[in-house]
Design an enzyme around this catalytic site. Structure first.
Site, PDB file in Angstrom:
ATOM      1  N   ARG A 349       0.806  -1.200   0.231  1.00  0.00           N
ATOM      2  CA  ARG A 349       0.174   0.105   0.134  1.00  0.00           C
ATOM      3  C   ARG A 349       0.959   1.262  -0.051  1.00  0.00           C
ATOM      4  O   ARG A 349       1.434   1.424   0.982  1.00  0.00           O
ATOM      5  CB  ARG A 349      -0.873   0.089   1.519  1.00  0.00           C
ATOM      6  CG  ARG A 349      -2.338   0.898   1.275  1.00  0.00           C
ATOM      7  CD  ARG A 349      -2.494   0.712   2.747  1.00  0.00           C
ATOM      8  NE  ARG A 349      -1.748   1.665   3.152  1.00  0.00           N
ATOM      9  CZ  ARG A 349      -1.980   1.581   4.597  1.00  0.00           C
ATOM     10  NH1 ARG A 349      -2.233   0.777   5.661  1.00  0.00           N
ATOM     11  NH2 ARG A 349      -1.077   2.238   5.173  1.00  0.00           N
ATOM     12  N   HIS A 353      -3.946   4.633   4.890  1.00  0.00           N
ATOM     13  CA  HIS A 353      -3.925   3.677   4.382  1.00  0.00           C
ATOM     14  C   HIS A 353      -5.453   4.863   4.079  1.00  0.00           C
ATOM     15  O   HIS A 353      -6.820   3.582   3.869  1.00  0.00           O
ATOM     16  CB  HIS A 353      -5.165   3.289   6.390  1.00  0.00           C
ATOM     17  CG  HIS A 353      -6.290   2.343   6.702  1.00  0.00           C
ATOM     18  ND1 HIS A 353      -6.509   1.112   5.740  1.00  0.00           N
ATOM     19  CD2 HIS A 353      -7.461   2.764   6.513  1.00  0.00           C
ATOM     20  CE1 HIS A 353      -8.028   0.636   6.061  1.00  0.00           C
ATOM     21  NE2 HIS A 353      -8.257   1.784   6.662  1.00  0.00           N
ATOM     22  N   TYR A 362       3.798   5.013  11.826  1.00  0.00           N
ATOM     23  CA  TYR A 362       3.834   3.925  11.442  1.00  0.00           C
ATOM     24  C   TYR A 362       5.265   2.868  10.719  1.00  0.00           C
ATOM     25  O   TYR A 362       5.967   1.806  10.446  1.00  0.00           O
ATOM     26  CB  TYR A 362       3.286   2.957  11.526  1.00  0.00           C
ATOM     27  CG  TYR A 362       2.131   3.116  11.102  1.00  0.00           C
ATOM     28  CD1 TYR A 362       2.591   2.670   9.395  1.00  0.00           C
ATOM     29  CD2 TYR A 362       0.976   4.261  10.494  1.00  0.00           C
ATOM     30  CE1 TYR A 362       1.284   2.605   8.159  1.00  0.00           C
ATOM     31  CE2 TYR A 362       0.291   4.255   9.950  1.00  0.00           C
ATOM     32  CZ  TYR A 362       0.111   2.871   8.978  1.00  0.00           C
ATOM     33  OH  TYR A 362      -0.937   3.480   8.075  1.00  0.00           O
TER      34      TYR A 362
END
Length: 461
Positions: A349, A353, A362
């Site tokens: 990805r 998100h 993160y």
């Protein structure tokens, strides 16, 4: 040497030796005589001065142990689900295979076709449309993302990095197959003919939105194109089987979805009922901020199919040719054999998100950039299409310029289109609205009347 013979063939040889040397009519006769006259006690207590007898005693002892060993391994239990063999050994199944399940691919990271690669042939027309739709999806994501950042949309989630999974899967599926997506499969709709204007109408929630503004942006749906935002793939597949249709249902989900109980229940049900479903897992390494290493200890998702008796394959999700071929073959098996198939597509990805997320908190920006450049699905597929003489720089420039203009016009129209009327919040569920819904609508209208300054002026009452 006699005591080291461990097979039934060795046993036969020894019985034939007894037959010829001691005068028995057959090996069975020799074996029966020896067993009936087996001396009592261990071998050391039945030593005979006769060398032939000593040999016979030794052979009887050895043959007896061979027979008991083979009997233990040859016995089976007729258990529900199939026969189960026994073993005298204590053996635990390993928690993982010594080697990870390999990943099927056709193109290397530079877009060059691998030697001896096997894939389903793709025509020029299909290949060009696949690449064009991948570019269109990327441009659409960029513009909608920026519109959200400008405050013109409430929410958005991109498919950056997953363009090949979107488009190649759609290209390999027949239009009549039911699609049950997550929220990163708008490319499937794009392939099936959903227009940029229809995408914009949904994201802006105007009166032309098929969901009448009741669903958050990016959660598209189209009855006409068999694309539904409900998790009912297993039910739909079983119904297709019951009515005898040569079709299957297809569901998309992320690696995080495989950690939910519904995933396991669905796999077990479809395996037992032999329902034609394609489970396409988009394993992009992250369930929002949770890495796969914190989700499961198995070798990804592909091995979970075998645990439920489902045929499975791991595919390079950034390789459009590999995705097309794998889904094409999977759909043929699902429809022809009435069975579920699990596809784990490995990808990454590249985007956040959603617009509510900052993924650099993160994971490192360098990691994101490496995947975006080194394993970009668009550049890999473009290299292959160009190598066939089907695409060039002029085609690229014309496509990007045209799609950008169409997107900006679609947004302009969607923003100016009137919002759905208020009572659509309470319609389309019941033929006759129940009392509790009528009471809720009344309360909403009273609140609007009491606080008109807090209510959007562009929503008709």
């Amino acid at each position: 040497m006699v005591q080291h013979l461990k097979s039934s063939s060795s046993k036969s040889i020894l019985l034939n030796v007894l037959r010829h040397n001691l005068g028995f009519s057959s090996p069975n006769h020799a074996s029966r005589h020896l067993r009936q006259n087996l001396p009592h006690g261990p071998l050391s207590t039945r030593v005979s001065p006769n060398p032939v007898t000593r040999l016979c005693n030794t052979m009887v002892d050895t043959l007896s142990s061979i027979g008991s060993h083979e009997d233990a391994n040859s016995q089976v239990m007729d258990f529900p689900g199939g026969k189960v063999s026994f073993t005298p050994q204590i053996h635990f199944i390993s928690e993982s295979n010594e080697e990870r399940v390999p990943c099927y691919r056709v193109l290397d990271d530079n877009g060059q076709q691998l030697t001896n690669s096997r894939f389903v042939p793709v025509s020029e027309e299909v290949a060009v449309k696949m690449y064009s739709d991948m570019v269109t999806l990327q441009i659409m994501d960029n513009i909608f993302y920026e519109a959200q950042r400008q405050g013109r949309l409430s929410f958005y989630a991109t498919a950056f990095g997953g363009e090949a999974i979107n488009i190649a899967s759609a290209a390999a599926l027949s239009p009549q197959y039911f699609i049950f997506p997550q929220y990163r499969e708008p490319g499937v709709l794009l392939w099936r003919g959903f227009t940029l204007q229809e995408f914009a109408n949904q994201c802006f929630g105007n009166k032309s939105d098929y969901g009448k503004g009741r669903q958050m942006p990016v959660h598209y749906g189209s009855n006409k194109l068999n694309y539904f935002t409900l998790p009912n793939a297993v039910d739909a597949a079983y119904s297709l089987k019951m009515v005898g249709k040569d079709a299957c249902a297809v569901t998309f989900f992320g690696d995080g979805g495989s950690s939910e109980g519904d995933f396991h229940a669905a796999l077990n049900f479809t395996a037992v009922m032999e329902a034609p479903v394609l489970f396409i897992c988009r394993n992009n390494g992250w369930a929002i901020s949770t890495p796969t290493s914190d989700q499961f200890r198995s070798d990804g998702v592909v091995v979970k199919g075998r645990a439920y008796g489902i045929r499975s394959i791991r595919v390079d999700g950034n390789d459009a040719l590999a995705m097309y071929s794998a889904v094409h073959e999977a759909r043929e098996m699902a429809v022809r054999e009435h069975r579920p198939i699990l596809i784990e597509a490995l990808t990454y990805r590249v985007g956040h998100h959603s617009t509510s997320d900052d993924s650099t908190r993160y994971r490192s920006a360098d990691e994101i950039e490496w995947w975006n450049k080194a394993r970009n699905p668009l550049s890999r597929f473009r290299t292959w299409v160009e190598s066939n003489g089907w695409w060039n720089d002029e085609s690229e420039s014309d496509l990007r310029s045209r799609i950008k203009k169409e997107m900006l016009e679609a947004i302009r129209v969607a923003e100016k289109t009137e919002k759905p009327i208020l009572n659509h919040m309470f319609s389309d569920v019941y033929d006759v609205p129940p009392l509790n819904l009528r009471e809720q609508e009344l309360l909403v209208r009273q609140a609007i009347k009491s606080h008109p300054q807090d209510y959007p002026s562009d929503v008709p009452l």
